[in-house]
Write an enzyme that holds these catalytic residues in place. Structure first.
Site, PDB file in Angstrom:
ATOM      1  N   HIS A  72      -5.370   1.490   0.729  1.00 46.86           N
ATOM      2  CA  HIS A  72      -5.500   0.157   0.131  1.00 46.86           C
ATOM      3  C   HIS A  72      -6.001  -0.829   1.173  1.00 46.86           C
ATOM      4  CE1 HIS A  72      -2.646   0.651  -3.572  1.00 46.86           C
ATOM      5  NE2 HIS A  72      -3.519   1.621  -3.460  1.00 46.86           N
ATOM      6  N   TYR A 194       2.577  -8.506  -5.427  1.00 44.82           N
ATOM      7  CA  TYR A 194       3.835  -9.167  -5.071  1.00 44.82           C
ATOM      8  C   TYR A 194       3.852 -10.495  -5.818  1.00 44.82           C
ATOM      9  CZ  TYR A 194       4.670  -5.935  -1.168  1.00 44.82           C
ATOM     10  OH  TYR A 194       4.910  -4.814  -0.417  1.00 44.82           O
ATOM     11  N   PRO A 287      13.533  -4.215   1.594  1.00 46.80           N
ATOM     12  CA  PRO A 287      12.313  -3.442   1.327  1.00 46.80           C
ATOM     13  C   PRO A 287      11.034  -4.262   1.188  1.00 46.80           C
ATOM     14  CG  PRO A 287      13.702  -3.524  -0.631  1.00 46.80           C
ATOM     15  CD  PRO A 287      14.486  -4.152   0.471  1.00 46.80           C
ATOM     16  N   LYS A 291       8.811  -1.872   5.492  1.00 47.29           N
ATOM     17  CA  LYS A 291       8.786  -1.578   6.926  1.00 47.29           C
ATOM     18  C   LYS A 291       9.720  -0.443   7.357  1.00 47.29           C
ATOM     19  CE  LYS A 291       5.644  -4.178   8.278  1.00 47.29           C
ATOM     20  NZ  LYS A 291       4.392  -3.478   8.411  1.00 47.29           N
ATOM     21  N   TYR A 377       1.755  -6.859   7.969  1.00 47.01           N
ATOM     22  CA  TYR A 377       1.902  -5.879   6.886  1.00 47.01           C
ATOM     23  C   TYR A 377       1.182  -4.582   7.248  1.00 47.01           C
ATOM     24  CZ  TYR A 377       2.619  -4.307   2.056  1.00 47.01           C
ATOM     25  OH  TYR A 377       3.030  -3.622   0.936  1.00 47.01           O
TER      26      TYR A 377
HETATM   27  C1  PHB Z   1       7.344   1.101  -3.010  1.00 54.40           C
HETATM   28  O1  PHB Z   1       6.270   1.569  -3.415  1.00 54.40           O
HETATM   29  O2  PHB Z   1       8.414   1.681  -3.226  1.00 54.40           O
HETATM   30  C2  PHB Z   1       7.345  -0.174  -2.259  1.00 54.40           C
HETATM   31  C3  PHB Z   1       6.143  -0.772  -1.952  1.00 54.40           C
HETATM   32  C4  PHB Z   1       6.132  -1.965  -1.259  1.00 54.40           C
HETATM   33  C5  PHB Z   1       7.317  -2.552  -0.876  1.00 54.40           C
HETATM   34  C6  PHB Z   1       8.527  -1.935  -1.152  1.00 54.40           C
HETATM   35  C7  PHB Z   1       8.545  -0.745  -1.847  1.00 54.40           C
HETATM   36  O3  PHB Z   1       7.293  -3.740  -0.219  1.00 54.40           O
END
Ligand code: PHB
Ligand code: APR
Length: 384
Positions: A72, A194, A287, A291, A377
């Protein structure tokens, strides 16, 4: 039994450490309380930073990742009425890969068994000494494993971190959790979304072309069974902006539903005498920003170099600086995860909400703001 490094825990930190040590000519034995099936089936986040992918590839663990994983360029940041793409590639030249932790674990197990790695699953009664570990094996025999070094890779519930005397513990508990679902439906987006929303945060992630992973902010202590499948999809549609600018969220059968508590936790130092901590044993991040796995990978990259230098060449410099070296990145990621979390989650306070929206607008539309997010990120180089 005797080995150079006794590794406690067969999660990603423990197995990757055994892999890196073996490549440097250092022997190890891995001890794990759970069964191989249990460890292999746990569902966790699935985003790999640029430097995690580089490291895994450089040690022969990149082929399934590069064929099944998806690269990505960035993420979408959104709030009601606005969606912006933050392009990590053009801002920093770095990308991220979507590849579930279950797959990373499979690759590690396959590589370690091909190499004849000694792993004892379903052990109990692990006792950590200065140069040995005692445990009861799966047949009920009490065994002693003598070693030069012990690597505590046993996560936040394991015994290793309690074997560090008088640690400093830093902790923050958030008043919300994530309700996470896995669904058998093609993702409704090409990259992760997000979403800030007054009802609470939502995240659209994915595992493959046919499996989606989505999350909703819920109050801490929520019982997942109190959310019906229909209620989950309705709330995801509202928070992710179904119908805005023609975007649609496609619902599908939910195959897993669970609630993840959110906390930040760092324990220092990460070393006492012959015991070295790595991964969740030393630190937990919420989460948001994914990280946890990347930090575990960065820890063991540093730790393997330090242990190989100490054991093979008798040079203790890197082992002596391991805790300080690892903690620099740990605190950067702890800050980033806290920052993303507090920017994205509804607290119910209208003043906080306006600050969050102002911050989001700046991050999404200013090159300086977006670059800060992108650099953190997509991940700093190992050894940062
Ligand atoms: C996930 O795909 O489980 C996932 C992706 C991004 C995050 C947290 C979890 O920030
Ligand atoms: N003896 C042996 N093994 C133990 C013991 C013990 N007494 N206690 C716990 N373990 C095992 C756990 O069963 C688990 O399999 O240690 C392992 C730790 O693995 P993880 O929890 O996956 O932690 P880590 O390898 O540091 O991975 C960090 O992966 O799990 C995610 O959220 C985590 O993403 C982060 C990253």
């Amino acid at each position: 039994m005797r080995t150079q490094v006794a590794i406690i825990g067969a999660g990603p930190a423990g197995l990757l450490l055994s892999h890196l040590l073996a490549r440097g000519g250092v022997s190890s034995v891995v001890l794990e309380t759970r069964s191989e099936e249990y460890v292999g089936a746990r569902i966790r986040a699935g985003i790999l930073e640029h430097s995690s992918v580089e490291l895994l590839t450089s040690v022969g663990l990149g082929s399934r990742l590069r064929s099944l994983g998806e690269q990505h360029r960035g993420i979408y940041l959104q709030w009601p009425g606005s969606r912006h793409h933050v392009d990590f590639m053009s801002l920093t030249g770095r990308s991220v890969w979507v590849y579930g932790q279950t797959e990373v674990q499979k690759d590690l197990v396959a590589a370690r068994s091909a190499d004849g790695q000694e792993i004892h699953y379903s052990v109990s009664g692990v006792v950590i000494g200065d140069d040995f570990v005692k445990f009861t094996d799966s047949s009920g025999s009490v065994r002693q494993l003598d070693c030069d070094v012990i690597a505590g890779c046993d996560g936040s519930f394991g015994p290793s971190r309690h074997a560090i005397p008088s640690p400093q513990v830093y902790e923050k508990v958030y008043p919300y959790s994530w309700l996470g679902i896995l669904a058998d439906v093609a993702p409704s987006t090409d990259e992760l979304i997000y979403a800030w929303h007054p009802n609470g945060f939502a995240l659209h992630s994915m595992r493959s072309a046919t499996v989606s992973r989505l999350y909703l902010q819920v109050p801490a202590g929520t019982d997942p069974s109190s959310w019906s499948d229909d209620r989950i999809w309705d709330e995801l549609a509202a928070r992710l902006g179904h119908g805005q600018n023609g975007w649609k969220l496609t619902p599908g059968p939910i195959t897993d539903k669970s609630v993840l508590p959110m906390r930040s936790h760092v324990q220092t130092p990460m070393r006492h005498r012959n015991l070295f901590l790595a991964g969740d044993a030393a630190h937990i991040v919420p989460p948001t920003g994914a990280k946890g796995l990347n930090l575990a990978i960065a820890d063991v990259a540093l730790l393997s170099r330090a242990l190989i230098a100490r054991i093979v060449s008798g040079d203790t410099t890197l082992a002596d600086s391991y805790s300080d070296d690892a903690l620099r990145r740990v605190w950067r990621c702890t800050h980033f995860s806290w920052w993303m979390t507090t920017m994205m989650h509804a607290s119910g306070d209208p003043f906080d909400a306006q600050l969050q929206l102002s911050q989001l607008r700046w991050v999404a539309t200013s090159e300086a703001g977006a670059t800060g997010l992108a650099e953190n990120y997509a991940g700093l180089p190992i050894g940062f």
